[in-house]
Design a protein around this motif. Structure first.
Motif, PDB file in Angstrom:
ATOM      1  N   UNK A  47       0.811  -1.217   0.000  1.00  0.00           N
ATOM      2  CA  UNK A  47       0.000   0.000   0.000  1.00  0.00           C
ATOM      3  C   UNK A  47       0.844   1.267   0.000  1.00  0.00           C
ATOM      4  N   UNK A  48       2.123   1.141   0.372  1.00  0.00           N
ATOM      5  CA  UNK A  48       3.040   2.273   0.296  1.00  0.00           C
ATOM      6  C   UNK A  48       4.466   1.765   0.369  1.00  0.00           C
ATOM      7  N   UNK A  49       5.351   2.472  -0.323  1.00  0.00           N
ATOM      8  CA  UNK A  49       6.766   2.187  -0.212  1.00  0.00           C
ATOM      9  C   UNK A  49       7.343   1.589  -1.475  1.00  0.00           C
ATOM     10  N   UNK A  50       8.666   1.475  -1.414  1.00  0.00           N
ATOM     11  CA  UNK A  50       9.531   1.720  -0.260  1.00  0.00           C
ATOM     12  C   UNK A  50       9.694   3.216   0.042  1.00  0.00           C
ATOM     13  N   UNK A  51       9.728   3.518   1.329  1.00  0.00           N
ATOM     14  CA  UNK A  51       9.898   4.879   1.820  1.00  0.00           C
ATOM     15  C   UNK A  51      10.887   4.869   2.982  1.00  0.00           C
ATOM     16  N   UNK A  52      11.545   6.007   3.202  1.00  0.00           N
ATOM     17  CA  UNK A  52      12.464   6.126   4.328  1.00  0.00           C
ATOM     18  C   UNK A  52      11.699   6.561   5.571  1.00  0.00           C
ATOM     19  N   UNK A  53      12.024   5.950   6.698  1.00  0.00           N
ATOM     20  CA  UNK A  53      11.400   6.251   7.973  1.00  0.00           C
ATOM     21  C   UNK A  53      12.478   6.243   9.057  1.00  0.00           C
ATOM     22  N   UNK A  54      12.063   6.521  10.272  1.00  0.00           N
ATOM     23  CA  UNK A  54      12.966   6.445  11.422  1.00  0.00           C
ATOM     24  C   UNK A  54      12.499   5.308  12.310  1.00  0.00           C
ATOM     25  N   UNK A  55      13.367   4.324  12.515  1.00  0.00           N
ATOM     26  CA  UNK A  55      13.052   3.189  13.375  1.00  0.00           C
ATOM     27  C   UNK A  55      13.542   3.429  14.791  1.00  0.00           C
ATOM     28  N   UNK A  82      14.239   1.720   5.707  1.00  0.00           N
ATOM     29  CA  UNK A  82      13.488   1.780   4.449  1.00  0.00           C
ATOM     30  C   UNK A  82      12.367   0.766   4.612  1.00  0.00           C
ATOM     31  N   UNK A  83      11.124   1.168   4.291  1.00  0.00           N
ATOM     32  CA  UNK A  83       9.954   0.352   4.613  1.00  0.00           C
ATOM     33  C   UNK A  83       8.981   0.219   3.462  1.00  0.00           C
ATOM     34  N   UNK A  84       8.257  -0.897   3.485  1.00  0.00           N
ATOM     35  CA  UNK A  84       7.057  -1.075   2.678  1.00  0.00           C
ATOM     36  C   UNK A  84       5.922  -1.411   3.636  1.00  0.00           C
ATOM     37  N   UNK A  85       4.705  -1.073   3.204  1.00  0.00           N
ATOM     38  CA  UNK A  85       3.523  -1.280   4.040  1.00  0.00           C
ATOM     39  C   UNK A  85       2.518  -2.158   3.312  1.00  0.00           C
ATOM     40  N   UNK A  86       1.882  -3.040   4.059  1.00  0.00           N
ATOM     41  CA  UNK A  86       0.784  -3.854   3.561  1.00  0.00           C
ATOM     42  C   UNK A  86      -0.197  -4.081   4.700  1.00  0.00           C
ATOM     43  N   UNK A  87      -1.280  -4.746   4.420  1.00  0.00           N
ATOM     44  CA  UNK A  87      -2.297  -5.006   5.444  1.00  0.00           C
ATOM     45  C   UNK A  87      -2.480  -6.504   5.627  1.00  0.00           C
TER      46      UNK A  87
END
Length: 127
Positions: free
Chosen positions: A93-101, A107-112
């Protein structure tokens, strides 16, 4: 006072679909314990499973399927994760995007998942 997370509890409306997702898609190990309870084990952590309406006590005040936002660090490069998700018919649903862990940039991808919990799968990146 706190060192690390041991487990968390996920509430589902469809146990079979939930088990299929966390074991088949994410590759976690199904564990049965106690009086038929189920959990998904990965690394040194686990996710205990409750079925809506049949939760174990004590439980959260308002256990609701689909209310979680979970971030997992992948055991392989994110590009391989993306390929496996797409090959398995999963929708990113989104990504890959940079985030702060918790310990640095990711670098992350999102799904459900089947209950619509937001699942983030990430890899650490060098600054």
């Amino acid at each position: 006072m706190i060192d690390h997370l041991d487990h968390l509890v996920l509430t589902t409306t469809d146990e079979a679909a939930c088990v299929a997702f966390y074991t088949g898609v994410l590759g976690m190990q199904l564990e049965t314990f106690g009086a038929g309870r189920k959990a998904f084990r990965f690394g040194n952590q686990k996710i205990n499973l409750h079925v809506k309406g049949s939760e174990f006590e004590p439980k959260a005040h308002l256990p609701v399927p689909g209310a979680l936002d979970l971030c997992f660090i992948a055991s392989r490069p994110l590009a391989q994760v993306i390929d496996a998700l797409q090959a398995g018919g999963q929708t990113i649903v989104e990504g890959p995007v940079l985030r702060t862990g918790a310990t640095g940039r990711i670098r992350s991808v999102y799904l459900r998942d089947p209950d619509l919990n937001l699942i983030e799968i990430s890899e650490y990146v060098d600054d």
